[in-house]
Design an enzyme around this catalytic site. Sequence first.
Site, PDB file in Angstrom:
ATOM      1  N   HIS A  65       0.824  -1.216   0.000  1.00 36.36           N
ATOM      2  CA  HIS A  65       0.000   0.000   0.000  1.00 36.36           C
ATOM      3  C   HIS A  65       0.856   1.263   0.000  1.00 36.36           C
ATOM      4  O   HIS A  65       0.514   2.250  -0.665  1.00 36.36           O
ATOM      5  CB  HIS A  65      -0.954  -0.012   1.195  1.00 36.36           C
ATOM      6  N   ASP A  89      -9.733  -3.224  -0.440  1.00 34.32           N
ATOM      7  CA  ASP A  89      -9.388  -3.409   0.972  1.00 34.32           C
ATOM      8  C   ASP A  89      -9.135  -2.060   1.649  1.00 34.32           C
ATOM      9  O   ASP A  89      -8.994  -1.993   2.866  1.00 34.32           O
ATOM     10  CB  ASP A  89      -8.155  -4.314   1.105  1.00 34.32           C
ATOM     11  N   ASP A 109     -14.106   0.249  -6.751  1.00 31.81           N
ATOM     12  CA  ASP A 109     -13.884  -1.195  -6.812  1.00 31.81           C
ATOM     13  C   ASP A 109     -15.167  -1.861  -7.302  1.00 31.81           C
ATOM     14  O   ASP A 109     -16.268  -1.443  -6.948  1.00 31.81           O
ATOM     15  CB  ASP A 109     -13.503  -1.756  -5.429  1.00 31.81           C
ATOM     16  N   ASP A 140     -17.520  -0.989 -12.070  1.00 39.32           N
ATOM     17  CA  ASP A 140     -16.418  -1.487 -12.886  1.00 39.32           C
ATOM     18  C   ASP A 140     -15.464  -0.332 -13.194  1.00 39.32           C
ATOM     19  O   ASP A 140     -15.878   0.690 -13.749  1.00 39.32           O
ATOM     20  CB  ASP A 140     -16.988  -2.072 -14.184  1.00 39.32           C
ATOM     21  N   ASP A 159      -5.067  -0.456  -8.452  1.00 42.06           N
ATOM     22  CA  ASP A 159      -4.753  -1.432  -7.400  1.00 42.06           C
ATOM     23  C   ASP A 159      -5.677  -2.631  -7.605  1.00 42.06           C
ATOM     24  O   ASP A 159      -6.646  -2.842  -6.861  1.00 42.06           O
ATOM     25  CB  ASP A 159      -4.994  -0.768  -6.041  1.00 42.06           C
ATOM     26  N   SER A 160      -5.404  -3.372  -8.672  1.00 45.33           N
ATOM     27  CA  SER A 160      -6.352  -4.417  -9.072  1.00 45.33           C
ATOM     28  C   SER A 160      -5.792  -5.805  -8.788  1.00 45.33           C
ATOM     29  O   SER A 160      -4.611  -5.981  -8.489  1.00 45.33           O
ATOM     30  CB  SER A 160      -6.640  -4.302 -10.576  1.00 45.33           C
ATOM     31  N   THR A 161      -6.650  -6.770  -8.946  1.00 42.50           N
ATOM     32  CA  THR A 161      -6.224  -8.160  -8.928  1.00 42.50           C
ATOM     33  C   THR A 161      -5.413  -8.442 -10.189  1.00 42.50           C
ATOM     34  O   THR A 161      -5.198  -7.556 -11.025  1.00 42.50           O
ATOM     35  CB  THR A 161      -7.472  -9.065  -8.879  1.00 42.50           C
ATOM     36  N   ASP A 162      -4.995  -9.693 -10.332  1.00 42.31           N
ATOM     37  CA  ASP A 162      -4.190 -10.055 -11.506  1.00 42.31           C
ATOM     38  C   ASP A 162      -5.025  -9.907 -12.777  1.00 42.31           C
ATOM     39  O   ASP A 162      -6.251  -9.891 -12.735  1.00 42.31           O
ATOM     40  CB  ASP A 162      -3.711 -11.515 -11.369  1.00 42.31           C
ATOM     41  N   PRO A 166     -12.469 -10.127 -13.733  1.00 42.08           N
ATOM     42  CA  PRO A 166     -12.913  -8.729 -13.877  1.00 42.08           C
ATOM     43  C   PRO A 166     -11.762  -7.756 -14.100  1.00 42.08           C
ATOM     44  O   PRO A 166     -11.977  -6.675 -14.623  1.00 42.08           O
ATOM     45  CB  PRO A 166     -13.645  -8.451 -12.555  1.00 42.08           C
TER      46      PRO A 166
HETATM   47  N1  SAM Z   1      -2.977  -6.013  -3.749  1.00 46.64           N
HETATM   48  C1  SAM Z   1      -3.749  -6.861  -4.623  1.00 46.64           C
HETATM   49  C2  SAM Z   1      -2.918  -7.378  -5.777  1.00 46.64           C
HETATM   50  O1  SAM Z   1      -1.883  -6.761  -6.101  1.00 46.64           O
HETATM   51  O2  SAM Z   1      -3.342  -8.391  -6.354  1.00 46.64           O
HETATM   52  C3  SAM Z   1      -4.957  -6.090  -5.066  1.00 46.64           C
HETATM   53  C4  SAM Z   1      -5.835  -5.829  -3.885  1.00 46.64           C
HETATM   54  S1  SAM Z   1      -7.405  -5.237  -4.197  1.00 46.64           S
HETATM   55  C5  SAM Z   1      -8.296  -6.229  -3.097  1.00 46.64           C
HETATM   56  C6  SAM Z   1      -7.809  -5.836  -5.802  1.00 46.64           C
HETATM   57  C7  SAM Z   1      -9.200  -5.359  -6.171  1.00 46.64           C
HETATM   58  O3  SAM Z   1      -9.376  -5.227  -7.580  1.00 46.64           O
HETATM   59  C8  SAM Z   1     -10.327  -6.304  -5.726  1.00 46.64           C
HETATM   60  O4  SAM Z   1     -11.025  -5.724  -4.647  1.00 46.64           O
HETATM   61  C9  SAM Z   1     -11.216  -6.460  -6.962  1.00 46.64           C
HETATM   62  O5  SAM Z   1     -12.593  -6.445  -6.654  1.00 46.64           O
HETATM   63  C10 SAM Z   1     -10.785  -5.241  -7.764  1.00 46.64           C
HETATM   64  N2  SAM Z   1     -11.110  -5.302  -9.193  1.00 46.64           N
HETATM   65  C11 SAM Z   1     -10.874  -6.311 -10.070  1.00 46.64           C
HETATM   66  N3  SAM Z   1     -11.339  -5.979 -11.288  1.00 46.64           N
HETATM   67  C12 SAM Z   1     -11.884  -4.720 -11.186  1.00 46.64           C
HETATM   68  C13 SAM Z   1     -12.511  -3.824 -12.086  1.00 46.64           C
HETATM   69  N4  SAM Z   1     -12.696  -4.149 -13.380  1.00 46.64           N
HETATM   70  N5  SAM Z   1     -12.920  -2.625 -11.626  1.00 46.64           N
HETATM   71  C14 SAM Z   1     -12.737  -2.288 -10.322  1.00 46.64           C
HETATM   72  N6  SAM Z   1     -12.152  -3.083  -9.397  1.00 46.64           N
HETATM   73  C15 SAM Z   1     -11.732  -4.291  -9.843  1.00 46.64           C
END
Ligand code: SAM
Length: 283
Positions: A65, A89, A109, A140, A159-162, A166
């Site tokens: 973070h 988060d 998010d 989205d 700060d997204s997932t891989d 989504p």
């Molecule tokens: N630190 C983590 C990593 O590097 O993998 C990421 C943490 S954060 C929890 C990742 C967030 O991306 C999730 O809460 C997920 O819901 C969000 N996310 C994924 N696809 C998205 C999209 N298209 N729009 C907005 N948020 C999205």
Amino acid sequence: MTAPNWLYENFDTAGSAIGFRVNKTLDEVQSPFQKIEIFESTDWGNVMLIDGAMMVTTRDNFLYHEMMSHPALFTHANPKTVVIIGGGDCGTLREVLRHPGVEKAVQCDIDEQVTRMAEKYFPELCESNGDARAEILFDDGIAYMANCAPNSVDVVIVDSTDPVGPAEGLFNKAFFESCHRALKDDGILVQQSESPLVLLDLIKAMRAEMGKAGFTSFQTLPFPQPCYPTGWWSCTLARKGQGFEFREADARAKAFETLYYTADIHKGAQSLPPFVAKALGEG
Ligand code: SAM
């Protein structure tokens, strides 16, 4: 789950895995977008997984973070409006709001359940959610950036997932074009860019897509992140022409505490290991 037990994430791409000794499952929910699980570990506090991938631990989330927020914010001359895509988060939002010059921080998010689980099991990450400057949306991020007013944002933090599920659409030219249009001329896009040890091709591809979208200068900053695959992670910054000199005096004089980020850590991260620099065309 009987204690003690071990929780593993297998990272097939790298043939590696990460494990945490856990006492019990605290909670889980299947949202319309992903499965969110929370475990109580013996030594790393609470652990959040999304679709089986480690997301956050109480013990080491500060590394991520802080490095997803402070380098970009201290590189910008005077960041006032910040958009966080993902970040459910709320840890990145907390770091952004430590900067007194920030006047508005929008977090978008796609999955409200991530934030609801963070409020219950990572309340320390949500301590700034009530800040008057914060706006927390559930939508989205692709749509949010596509509809964002042109030339209206100083820093976009992804700060997204891989890049699967989504989040897949957050790593392509179309999304980066939306970011480019929303950012002011001196604006900065910063995105989590995975492991420089095993995913250099992904970082190269991200930077190429950012380039196709109009960004012309890039900076990848590695940092440790034990709970993610290989334990070595990165963020990649992109700009419309300016360099990445940062406000070093301001970073040294910062009035807020950090556990990892310092001006020297920032400077050190700018010195890429030779194999990374070479792969990214900077060596
Ligand atoms: N630190 C983590 C990593 O590097 O993998 C990421 C943490 S954060 C929890 C990742 C967030 O991306 C999730 O809460 C997920 O819901 C969000 N996310 C994924 N696809 C998205 C999209 N298209 N729009 C907005 N948020 C999205």
